[in-house]
Design a protein around this motif. Structure first.
Motif, PDB file in Angstrom:
ATOM      1  N   LYS A   1       6.644 -57.478 -63.045  1.00 50.10           N
ATOM      2  CA  LYS A   1       6.307 -56.890 -61.749  1.00 50.10           C
ATOM      3  C   LYS A   1       7.071 -55.585 -61.530  1.00 50.10           C
ATOM      4  O   LYS A   1       8.065 -55.307 -62.197  1.00 50.10           O
ATOM      5  CB  LYS A   1       6.628 -57.876 -60.623  1.00 50.10           C
ATOM      6  N   THR A   2       6.588 -54.809 -60.583  1.00 50.97           N
ATOM      7  CA  THR A   2       7.271 -53.579 -60.215  1.00 50.97           C
ATOM      8  C   THR A   2       8.665 -53.912 -59.689  1.00 50.97           C
ATOM      9  O   THR A   2       8.838 -54.819 -58.877  1.00 50.97           O
ATOM     10  CB  THR A   2       6.483 -52.835 -59.121  1.00 50.97           C
ATOM     11  N   ASN A   3       9.661 -53.187 -60.172  1.00 52.79           N
ATOM     12  CA  ASN A   3      11.045 -53.412 -59.769  1.00 52.79           C
ATOM     13  C   ASN A   3      11.330 -52.616 -58.498  1.00 52.79           C
ATOM     14  O   ASN A   3      11.567 -51.412 -58.541  1.00 52.79           O
ATOM     15  CB  ASN A   3      11.985 -52.983 -60.897  1.00 52.79           C
ATOM     16  N   LEU A   4      11.288 -53.304 -57.369  1.00 51.15           N
ATOM     17  CA  LEU A   4      11.460 -52.645 -56.079  1.00 51.15           C
ATOM     18  C   LEU A   4      12.660 -53.216 -55.339  1.00 51.15           C
ATOM     19  O   LEU A   4      12.992 -54.398 -55.481  1.00 51.15           O
ATOM     20  CB  LEU A   4      10.216 -52.838 -55.199  1.00 51.15           C
ATOM     21  N   THR A   5      13.299 -52.387 -54.533  1.00 53.16           N
ATOM     22  CA  THR A   5      14.344 -52.881 -53.643  1.00 53.16           C
ATOM     23  C   THR A   5      13.691 -53.634 -52.480  1.00 53.16           C
ATOM     24  O   THR A   5      12.478 -53.538 -52.248  1.00 53.16           O
ATOM     25  CB  THR A   5      15.174 -51.714 -53.088  1.00 53.16           C
ATOM     26  N   ASP A   6      14.490 -54.363 -51.737  1.00 53.05           N
ATOM     27  CA  ASP A   6      13.958 -55.070 -50.572  1.00 53.05           C
ATOM     28  C   ASP A   6      13.339 -54.095 -49.582  1.00 53.05           C
ATOM     29  O   ASP A   6      12.293 -54.379 -48.979  1.00 53.05           O
ATOM     30  CB  ASP A   6      15.072 -55.875 -49.884  1.00 53.05           C
ATOM     31  N   GLN A   7      13.974 -52.937 -49.389  1.00 52.39           N
ATOM     32  CA  GLN A   7      13.437 -51.958 -48.453  1.00 52.39           C
ATOM     33  C   GLN A   7      12.103 -51.410 -48.935  1.00 52.39           C
ATOM     34  O   GLN A   7      11.180 -51.204 -48.145  1.00 52.39           O
ATOM     35  CB  GLN A   7      14.431 -50.816 -48.260  1.00 52.39           C
ATOM     36  N   GLN A   8      11.969 -51.164 -50.247  1.00 54.69           N
ATOM     37  CA  GLN A   8      10.698 -50.680 -50.788  1.00 54.69           C
ATOM     38  C   GLN A   8       9.597 -51.719 -50.601  1.00 54.69           C
ATOM     39  O   GLN A   8       8.458 -51.371 -50.281  1.00 54.69           O
ATOM     40  CB  GLN A   8      10.861 -50.329 -52.269  1.00 54.69           C
ATOM     41  N   LYS A   9       9.913 -52.987 -50.810  1.00 58.26           N
ATOM     42  CA  LYS A   9       8.922 -54.042 -50.613  1.00 58.26           C
ATOM     43  C   LYS A   9       8.472 -54.079 -49.152  1.00 58.26           C
ATOM     44  O   LYS A   9       7.282 -54.232 -48.862  1.00 58.26           O
ATOM     45  CB  LYS A   9       9.498 -55.393 -51.034  1.00 58.26           C
TER      46      LYS A   9
ATOM     47  N   TRP B   1      -5.516 -60.141 -47.099  1.00 58.44           N
ATOM     48  CA  TRP B   1      -4.772 -59.594 -48.242  1.00 58.44           C
ATOM     49  C   TRP B   1      -3.404 -59.099 -47.779  1.00 58.44           C
ATOM     50  O   TRP B   1      -2.377 -59.391 -48.387  1.00 58.44           O
ATOM     51  CB  TRP B   1      -5.584 -58.451 -48.857  1.00 58.44           C
ATOM     52  N   VAL B   2      -3.377 -58.336 -46.684  1.00 63.48           N
ATOM     53  CA  VAL B   2      -2.114 -57.780 -46.191  1.00 63.48           C
ATOM     54  C   VAL B   2      -1.244 -58.874 -45.580  1.00 63.48           C
ATOM     55  O   VAL B   2      -0.025 -58.912 -45.788  1.00 63.48           O
ATOM     56  CB  VAL B   2      -2.373 -56.661 -45.167  1.00 63.48           C
ATOM     57  N   TYR B   3      -1.860 -59.776 -44.835  1.00 63.51           N
ATOM     58  CA  TYR B   3      -1.095 -60.862 -44.211  1.00 63.51           C
ATOM     59  C   TYR B   3      -0.412 -61.711 -45.272  1.00 63.51           C
ATOM     60  O   TYR B   3       0.753 -62.111 -45.114  1.00 63.51           O
ATOM     61  CB  TYR B   3      -2.029 -61.724 -43.365  1.00 63.51           C
ATOM     62  N   ASP B   4      -1.116 -61.975 -46.362  1.00 65.37           N
ATOM     63  CA  ASP B   4      -0.536 -62.757 -47.450  1.00 65.37           C
ATOM     64  C   ASP B   4       0.672 -62.043 -48.033  1.00 65.37           C
ATOM     65  O   ASP B   4       1.698 -62.666 -48.333  1.00 65.37           O
ATOM     66  CB  ASP B   4      -1.592 -62.991 -48.535  1.00 65.37           C
ATOM     67  N   ARG B   5       0.593 -60.706 -48.200  1.00 67.13           N
ATOM     68  CA  ARG B   5       1.730 -59.938 -48.720  1.00 67.13           C
ATOM     69  C   ARG B   5       2.903 -59.986 -47.747  1.00 67.13           C
ATOM     70  O   ARG B   5       4.062 -60.083 -48.163  1.00 67.13           O
ATOM     71  CB  ARG B   5       1.329 -58.478 -48.960  1.00 67.13           C
ATOM     72  N   TYR B   6       2.606 -59.916 -46.455  1.00 64.71           N
ATOM     73  CA  TYR B   6       3.674 -59.977 -45.462  1.00 64.71           C
ATOM     74  C   TYR B   6       4.368 -61.338 -45.492  1.00 64.71           C
ATOM     75  O   TYR B   6       5.612 -61.425 -45.481  1.00 64.71           O
ATOM     76  CB  TYR B   6       3.121 -59.700 -44.071  1.00 64.71           C
ATOM     77  N   MET B   7       3.595 -62.417 -45.555  1.00 61.89           N
ATOM     78  CA  MET B   7       4.167 -63.755 -45.528  1.00 61.89           C
ATOM     79  C   MET B   7       4.979 -64.059 -46.786  1.00 61.89           C
ATOM     80  O   MET B   7       5.875 -64.910 -46.763  1.00 61.89           O
ATOM     81  CB  MET B   7       3.059 -64.798 -45.351  1.00 61.89           C
ATOM     82  N   LYS B   8       4.681 -63.362 -47.880  1.00 60.79           N
ATOM     83  CA  LYS B   8       5.422 -63.597 -49.119  1.00 60.79           C
ATOM     84  C   LYS B   8       6.764 -62.874 -49.155  1.00 60.79           C
ATOM     85  O   LYS B   8       7.566 -63.102 -50.063  1.00 60.79           O
ATOM     86  CB  LYS B   8       4.568 -63.179 -50.317  1.00 60.79           C
ATOM     87  N   LEU B   9       7.010 -62.000 -48.179  1.00 62.27           N
ATOM     88  CA  LEU B   9       8.328 -61.387 -48.076  1.00 62.27           C
ATOM     89  C   LEU B   9       9.361 -62.438 -47.678  1.00 62.27           C
ATOM     90  O   LEU B   9       9.043 -63.408 -46.982  1.00 62.27           O
ATOM     91  CB  LEU B   9       8.323 -60.271 -47.020  1.00 62.27           C
ATOM     92  N   THR B  10      10.575 -62.271 -48.122  1.00 64.08           N
ATOM     93  CA  THR B  10      11.640 -63.163 -47.673  1.00 64.08           C
ATOM     94  C   THR B  10      11.977 -62.831 -46.222  1.00 64.08           C
ATOM     95  O   THR B  10      11.574 -61.790 -45.680  1.00 64.08           O
ATOM     96  CB  THR B  10      12.897 -62.981 -48.530  1.00 64.08           C
ATOM     97  N   ASP B  11      12.734 -63.716 -45.575  1.00 70.78           N
ATOM     98  CA  ASP B  11      13.112 -63.473 -44.185  1.00 70.78           C
ATOM     99  C   ASP B  11      13.893 -62.168 -44.049  1.00 70.78           C
ATOM    100  O   ASP B  11      13.690 -61.405 -43.092  1.00 70.78           O
ATOM    101  CB  ASP B  11      13.938 -64.640 -43.651  1.00 70.78           C
ATOM    102  N   ASP B  12      14.782 -61.909 -45.006  1.00 68.25           N
ATOM    103  CA  ASP B  12      15.563 -60.674 -44.954  1.00 68.25           C
ATOM    104  C   ASP B  12      14.680 -59.447 -45.151  1.00 68.25           C
ATOM    105  O   ASP B  12      14.893 -58.409 -44.511  1.00 68.25           O
ATOM    106  CB  ASP B  12      16.661 -60.694 -46.018  1.00 68.25           C
ATOM    107  N   GLN B  13      13.680 -59.550 -46.022  1.00 66.81           N
ATOM    108  CA  GLN B  13      12.771 -58.428 -46.247  1.00 66.81           C
ATOM    109  C   GLN B  13      11.905 -58.173 -45.022  1.00 66.81           C
ATOM    110  O   GLN B  13      11.621 -57.019 -44.680  1.00 66.81           O
ATOM    111  CB  GLN B  13      11.902 -58.703 -47.470  1.00 66.81           C
ATOM    112  N   LYS B  14      11.473 -59.234 -44.360  1.00 67.20           N
ATOM    113  CA  LYS B  14      10.662 -59.072 -43.152  1.00 67.20           C
ATOM    114  C   LYS B  14      11.416 -58.302 -42.071  1.00 67.20           C
ATOM    115  O   LYS B  14      10.825 -57.541 -41.309  1.00 67.20           O
ATOM    116  CB  LYS B  14      10.235 -60.435 -42.610  1.00 67.20           C
TER     117      LYS B  14
END
Length: 280
Positions: free
Chosen positions: A208-216, A243-256
């Motif tokens: 997968k793309t190597n992204l920081t939490d802020q980039q995600k 599609w977007v909601y699924d990506r949002y929900m897959k973020l960790t609590d800290d990323q959200k």
């Protein structure tokens, strides 16, 4: 990949393209743009069935008016590779996949490290494919293997000992927003297949793309911003919202927590309204 001069790039809101077996003329357009230097690049997918065709790219301004076109003969010399999975190595290093995003685009970069090139002189070419490139024919979460993407090579990046790692990079851009949720440049998993001089597959790297939490978080915010407003939501937007909601929900609590605070309510409200529309 189309290179645009800064002047043309500023005029252009988006680009569309089509393939033809003969060099068709684009009707009622300004004259063909002759000078396309490489200051800004926009990537278009080219599939094996079109590698001998003509590709006409039409540029549009922010009002949706065409401002120019260019017709290119592809002739990419697609070749069939030899695939014997018993001789193929899966590499766990040697490839860097990084990304960056802002309010206008998402860009992923894939590079082969110079150390890997020196250690594996048999590797001469590579191709890069994101799993969402197969959204029309495969479920990318279940079917994403070397066999699916290595039988035909439409475009190769050359690997050479004479280049540095930075010069061995491939970049893909996400400018078009229609339909944005099917585009391959959003933090997806990539398959990088490595070939020898005879175009035989010698190995692959998957990651997968190597992204920081802020980039995600920024990437999710970017996609939320491309969704319609709540008052304009229609059932035809269901695939995009999900599609977007699924990506949002897959973020960790800290990323959200890193997603812009004025952006989060929008995706929640869109999801809620979508459920109401389906019930009515």
């Amino acid at each position: 990949m189309l290179g645009l001069s800064p002047t043309i790039f500023r005029e252009t809101d988006h680009a569309e393209y089509y393939f033809s077996v003969i060099p068709e003329e684009a009707l009622d357009l300004e004259k063909e743009r002759e000078s396309f230097p490489t200051d800004y690049r926009v990537t278009f997918p080219i599939y094996p069935g079109h590698v001998k065709d003509y590709m006409t790219i039409i540029l549009f301004n922010k009002n949706g008016a065409p401002i120019g076109y260019k017709t290119i003969k592809l002739d990419l010399h697609a070749k069939y590779t030899t695939l014997d999975m018993s001789t193929i190595t899966k590499y766990s290093e040697g490839v860097n996949i990084t990304g960056v995003s802002n309010s206008k685009y998402i860009r992923n970069s894939i590079s082969i490290t110079s150390a890997f090139v020196q250690q594996h002189p048999e590797v001469k070419y590579y191709t890069t494919t994101p799993n969402t490139a197969f959204y029309l024919i495969l479920d990318p979460t279940k079917d994403f293997t070397v066999e699916h993407i290595s039988s035909t090579v439409a475009y190769l990046n050359e690997v050479s000992n004479s280049y540095s790692a930075d010069e061995l990079s491939y970049e893909s851009y996400d400018y078009d927003d229609s339909p944005f949720y099917t585009q391959p440049n959003f933090e997806e998993e990539y398959m990088v297949i490595l070939y020898d001089s005879e175009l035989k597959v010698v190995g692959y790297y998957q990651g997968k793309t190597n992204l920081t939490d802020q980039q995600k978080a920024n990437n999710v915010a970017f996609k939320i911003g491309q969704l319609p407003t709540v008052d304009l939501l229609a059932l035809s937007d269901e695939a995009a919202v999900n599609w977007v909601y699924d990506r949002y929900m897959k973020l960790t609590d800290d990323q959200k927590k890193l997603v812009a605070v004025d952006t989060v309510p929008k995706i929640i409200e869109l999801k809620e309204k979508l459920l109401l529309l389906k019930q009515s």
